[in-house]
Enzyme design. Structure first.
Site, PDB file in Angstrom:
ATOM      1  N   HIS A   1       0.825  -1.215   0.000  1.00 57.58           N
ATOM      2  CA  HIS A   1       0.000   0.000   0.000  1.00 57.58           C
ATOM      3  C   HIS A   1       0.856   1.260   0.000  1.00 57.58           C
ATOM      4  O   HIS A   1       2.065   1.204   0.247  1.00 57.58           O
ATOM      5  CB  HIS A   1      -0.901   0.027   1.244  1.00 57.58           C
ATOM      6  CG  HIS A   1      -0.117   0.166   2.516  1.00 57.58           C
ATOM      7  ND1 HIS A   1       0.655  -0.836   3.037  1.00 57.58           N
ATOM      8  CD2 HIS A   1       0.034   1.227   3.363  1.00 57.58           C
ATOM      9  CE1 HIS A   1       1.242  -0.429   4.142  1.00 57.58           C
ATOM     10  NE2 HIS A   1       0.887   0.824   4.368  1.00 57.58           N
TER      11      HIS A   1
ATOM     12  N   ASP B   1       0.607   4.882   2.074  1.00 58.56           N
ATOM     13  CA  ASP B   1      -0.119   5.294   3.278  1.00 58.56           C
ATOM     14  C   ASP B   1      -1.215   6.319   2.997  1.00 58.56           C
ATOM     15  O   ASP B   1      -0.998   7.316   2.303  1.00 58.56           O
ATOM     16  CB  ASP B   1       0.850   5.877   4.320  1.00 58.56           C
ATOM     17  CG  ASP B   1       1.632   4.773   5.020  1.00 58.56           C
ATOM     18  OD1 ASP B   1       1.128   3.632   5.116  1.00 58.56           O
ATOM     19  OD2 ASP B   1       2.771   5.054   5.456  1.00 58.56           O
TER      20      ASP B   1
ATOM     21  N   HIS C   1       4.627   0.159   0.005  1.00 56.08           N
ATOM     22  CA  HIS C   1       5.469  -0.586   0.939  1.00 56.08           C
ATOM     23  C   HIS C   1       4.690  -1.735   1.559  1.00 56.08           C
ATOM     24  O   HIS C   1       3.447  -1.777   1.503  1.00 56.08           O
ATOM     25  CB  HIS C   1       6.092   0.323   2.001  1.00 56.08           C
ATOM     26  CG  HIS C   1       5.105   1.038   2.858  1.00 56.08           C
ATOM     27  ND1 HIS C   1       4.387   2.128   2.433  1.00 56.08           N
ATOM     28  CD2 HIS C   1       4.698   0.812   4.132  1.00 56.08           C
ATOM     29  CE1 HIS C   1       3.595   2.540   3.387  1.00 56.08           C
ATOM     30  NE2 HIS C   1       3.754   1.757   4.442  1.00 56.08           N
TER      31      HIS C   1
ATOM     32  N   ARG D   1       5.255   5.632  13.982  1.00 58.83           N
ATOM     33  CA  ARG D   1       5.063   6.163  12.626  1.00 58.83           C
ATOM     34  C   ARG D   1       4.421   7.546  12.648  1.00 58.83           C
ATOM     35  O   ARG D   1       3.432   7.762  13.354  1.00 58.83           O
ATOM     36  CB  ARG D   1       4.172   5.213  11.815  1.00 58.83           C
ATOM     37  CG  ARG D   1       4.177   5.542  10.325  1.00 58.83           C
ATOM     38  CD  ARG D   1       3.283   4.625   9.539  1.00 58.83           C
ATOM     39  NE  ARG D   1       1.954   5.208   9.389  1.00 58.83           N
ATOM     40  CZ  ARG D   1       0.945   4.587   8.783  1.00 58.83           C
ATOM     41  NH1 ARG D   1       1.094   3.381   8.278  1.00 58.83           N
ATOM     42  NH2 ARG D   1      -0.224   5.178   8.682  1.00 58.83           N
TER      43      ARG D   1
HETATM   44  C1  SIN Z   1       3.374   0.549   7.669  1.00 54.99           C
HETATM   45  O1  SIN Z   1       2.720   0.062   6.757  1.00 54.99           O
HETATM   46  O2  SIN Z   1       3.414   1.763   7.839  1.00 54.99           O
HETATM   47  C2  SIN Z   1       4.171  -0.361   8.602  1.00 54.99           C
HETATM   48  C3  SIN Z   1       5.371  -0.918   7.935  1.00 54.99           C
HETATM   49  C4  SIN Z   1       6.151  -1.824   8.840  1.00 54.99           C
HETATM   50  O3  SIN Z   1       5.738  -2.094   9.969  1.00 54.99           O
HETATM   51  O4  SIN Z   1       7.203  -2.316   8.412  1.00 54.99           O
END
Ligand code: SIN
Length: 294
Positions: free
Chosen positions: A115, A117, A270, A285
């Protein structure tokens, strides 16, 4: 009179080493617990546009320092799952598989589908920053796919097919499936559902700062292409997803203690690769609001 300040690349102590990969670079010579000068900000901003993922090692920063650095790039977004905010810091989403007193302290399955974000918002995220707090001994990597390369290497007939199309992006696309698979997804309240109404965005977006085109669809948040019959939409999306995540488009980040990773959601998708359930993983995050995709 010419001064050293006119040659920022000479005066700055920052070094940027690009990875031997489809994207990504490591930034040396910057301590993010200290205020960032305008000159250093400009270099980081440029490097972020050029490499799409920046890795800052050994950053012993507080949540507030992460927020302050993130804010240099724009307004911060607050995640709809308020349950997993860091106490006292609503701008930080706790990404973690840890349970305390039987209760999850964070979103344990964040990123388990590819995805970009907050693509389900009218103003999706410009970029995100993850700061490592606790890392598993095994696994826990994060993978990034370069969506500019995905667009540029798409066969011409597919480019012609998708250019000009729009797709729906919806937070709840995979929510029920995630709820069945894992204990991390609380039922959404009416208010939360109202906050994440589906939106449409172009399938091919133009990066607002570099002008480069990128595919902008994802396995996690894109259920359908607007105006196509269900089966055609499904087939086209599956083709685009498979092409986007070819190995030659990927950088795989193996986390080290105190890493801060800053990526561009306008250029990338990602994926969290996951780790053994019994191993603790916790990251903080922040996400920065971007522009309406065009
Ligand atoms: C996310 O999708 O922001 C998390 C990525 C992760 O935990 O590696």
């Amino acid at each position: 009179m010419t001064t050293i300040a006119d040659f920022p690349e000479v005066a700055s102590s920052i070094h940027i080493n690009a990875f031997q990969a489809a994207l990504g670079a490591e930034v040396h010579g910057l301590d993010l617990s200290q205020p960032l000068s305008e000159r250093d900000f400009s270099r980081i901003h440029r490097a972020h546009l050029d490499h799409h993922v920046l890795v800052f090692r050994e950053q012993r920063i507080t949540p507030q320092q992460q927020i302050d650095f993130s804010r240099r790039f724009g307004k911060l977004q607050v995640h709809v799952l308020r349950q997993f905010q860091l106490s006292g810091h609503p701008e930080i989403l706790v990404v973690s598989n840890i349970k305390e007193n039987g209760q999850p302290i964070g979103l344990g399955d964040a990123g388990h589908f590819w995805h970009s974000d907050l693509s389900y918002k009218e103003l999706p995220s410009l970029g995100s920053l993850l700061h490592a707090q606790e890392l598993p001994a095994e696994g826990g990597d994060t993978l990034f796919a370069n969506m500019h390369l995905a667009w540029e290497t798409l066969p011409d007939y597919l480019k012609r097919t998708v250019e000009g199309l729009t797709a729906e992006h919806s937070y709840v696309t995979k929510y029920a499936e995630l709820q069945r698979r894992s204990p991390w997804r609380p039922n959404l309240t009416e208010q939360q559902i109202a906050e994440v109404k589906p939106v449409t965005h172009p399938v091919v977006r133009t990066h607002p700062e570099t002008g480069r085109k990128a595919l902008f669809i994802s396995e996690h948040f894109t259920p359908r292409i607007v105006g196509l019959p269900e089966d055609e939409s499904r087939e086209l999306l599956d083709t685009l997803f498979a092409h986007s995540v070819k190995p030659e488009h990927i950088y795989r980040h193996q986390w080290q203690k105190h890493d801060l990773v800053f990526w561009d959601n306008r250029s990338l998708m990602h994926l969290a690769a996951g780790c053994p359930e019994q191993q603790r993983r916790k990251l903080y995050r922040t996400t920065i609001e971007g522009d309406a995709p065009f």
